[in-house]
Design an enzyme around this catalytic site. Structure first.
Site, short mmCIF file in Angstrom:
data_model
loop_
_atom_site.label_atom_id
_atom_site.label_comp_id
_atom_site.label_asym_id
_atom_site.label_seq_id
_atom_site.Cartn_x
_atom_site.Cartn_y
_atom_site.Cartn_z
N LYS A 35 0.81 -1.22 0.00
CA LYS A 35 0.00 0.00 0.00
C LYS A 35 0.85 1.27 0.00
O LYS A 35 0.44 2.30 -0.54
CB LYS A 35 -0.93 0.00 1.21
N GLU B 22 -9.98 5.26 2.73
CA GLU B 22 -10.75 4.15 3.27
C GLU B 22 -9.78 3.01 3.57
O GLU B 22 -8.70 2.95 2.97
CB GLU B 22 -11.82 3.69 2.28
N SER C 113 1.93 -9.71 -0.66
CA SER C 113 1.55 -8.30 -0.62
C SER C 113 1.66 -7.66 0.76
O SER C 113 1.71 -6.43 0.88
CB SER C 113 0.13 -8.13 -1.14
#
Length: 401
Positions: A104, A126, A387
């Site tokens: 992210k 969000e 990830s």
């Protein structure tokens, strides 16, 4: 059902993962289905990003931040013991080793720099699993911005550690108690909030979803994963390219970034969704959060609740470019259950000493299954994007194991 279709030949090079056309269209998907009050804001973001993305100064500043703050490039790690057990050669692209612990940060640093360039003072975001929220809070603190993060009340309960991290970093975490109280509802509330704050705020969407330019912009900011992995595979593999490239898919940002590096190669692309949130595998055409894509719906066309043990995959749809890749046959989308994901997380921990996020464990679960039933040819090479790291999921695993 797309999770059981046989392989098809990849679409020809150049046919996929280019810049979208006609207000963010990827084939039949995408677009800008935004309230009138957000149309101009989306246009401004798109124009600003296109200008920034062709500006060597902006690209250099982002590359520097990714290197010195996010610890890029991340390594390509051979999973030697697990590979021996499975009979395939598995390599892990280690996004869990970035600062904040997931992919992210790649997207958020880019959008935060863009917000500064646009003169915005605040980031809105969000989050589901909390990793995007943590990355947003981190980037805001680093660049002197305010941050407001919307998070479903249910996700706040199961991701308590990440909520605390966001608050320590200075972000305002806003609980969302409507609907399923998960990622879909947090996204809806964040978009509503943006309507009244476009003057001083930038909405930092965390995945390849939402109105144009977000699906394309987020994919480009995550492309660093695929570009690095492509170069690393060229150096590590005799063939230069893996036989399969696998990543988990919720909205689909880590998968889109990874696939972008291999879309023009012979590698077979596999996106792995949660059984209870399989937008690409089982969704139908619809519109949600500003884009036309594939979503889980009831007979009346109403969006139905998704479910996954992994909060980051608890989304009832998929980004529009993934829907397009599915239709082209360039990527295949499969599903695994909560139980398979938990078992895969434990297996990676005990063979390689790596605790994956439950989102990433979905991708590994499919690899384990496919190797076991012969769908992955013995000796084939598999690249998997890991990830995120599993620290955030220890409380969940503790209840189950």
């Amino acid at each position: 059902m797309y999770d059981v279709l046989p392989w098809t030949d990849p679409a020809p090079p150049g046919a996929t993962m280019a810049e979208p056309r006609d207000l963010g269209r990827f084939g039949a998907y995408g677009g800008r289905y935004a309230p009138e009050s957000l149309v101009q804001a989306c246009h401004q973001v798109g124009e600003a990003f296109r200008a920034a993305w062709t500006d060597p100064g902006f690209r250099a500043a982002l590359a520097d931040l990714l290197a010195v703050h996010a610890s890029r490039p991340t390594p390509l790690t051979p999973a030697a013991r697990l590979s021996e057990e499975l009979g395939v050669r598995l390599y892990l692209k280690r996004e869990d080793l970035t600062h904040t612990g997931s992919h992210k940060i790649n997207n958020v640093l880019g959008q935060a720099l863009l917000a500064k360039r646009m003169g915005k003072a605040r980031l809105i975001a969000e989050t589901g699993a909390g990793q995007h929220g943590v990355a947003t809070a981190t980037a805001a603190a680093l660049l002197g911005l305010q941050a407001t993060v919307f998070m479903g009340a249910r996700d706040i309960e199961r991701q308590e550690l990440n909520v605390f991290r966001m608050r320590v970093l200075g972000a305002d975490v806003v609980p969302v108690s409507t609907g399923s109280r998960t990622l879909k509802d947090a996204t809806s509330e964040a978009m509503r909030h943006w309507v009244s704050t476009t003057g001083d705020s930038h909405y930092c969407i965390g995945s390849v979803v939402g109105p144009d330019p977000y699906p394309w912009m987020v994919r480009e900011l995550q492309r660093v994963i695929g570009d690095e992995a492509r170069a690393q595979c060229a150096a590590a593999l005799p063939a230069g390219v893996p036989d399969h490239v696998v990543a988990c898919v919720g909205g689909g940002s880590n998968a889109a970034g990874t696939f972008a590096g291999f879309a023009d190669t012979s590698a077979r692309l596999v996106g792995v969704e949660a059984e209870g949130g399989a937008g690409a595998a089982r969704g139908r055409l619809g519109v949600l959060h500003g884009a036309r894509s594939l979503f889980l719906q009831d007979g009346d066309g109403q969006i139905v609740e998704a479910h996954s043990i992994a909060a980051g995959l608890d989304y009832p749809g998929v980004g529009p470019e993934h829907a397009h890749l599915r239709d082209l046959g360039r990527a295949r989308y499969v599903t695994v259950t909560d139980e398979e994901a938990v078992a895969a997380a434990v297996r990676l921990a005990r063979t390689e000493g790596i605790l994956p996020a439950l989102e990433s464990a979905h991708a590994l679960a499919w690899i384990i299954r496919a190797a076991g039933d012969g769908e992955l040819r013995a000796g084939s090479t598999v690249l998997m994007t890991l990830s995120g790291r599993g620290d955030k999921d220890m409380a969940t695993l503790k209840e189950l194991l």
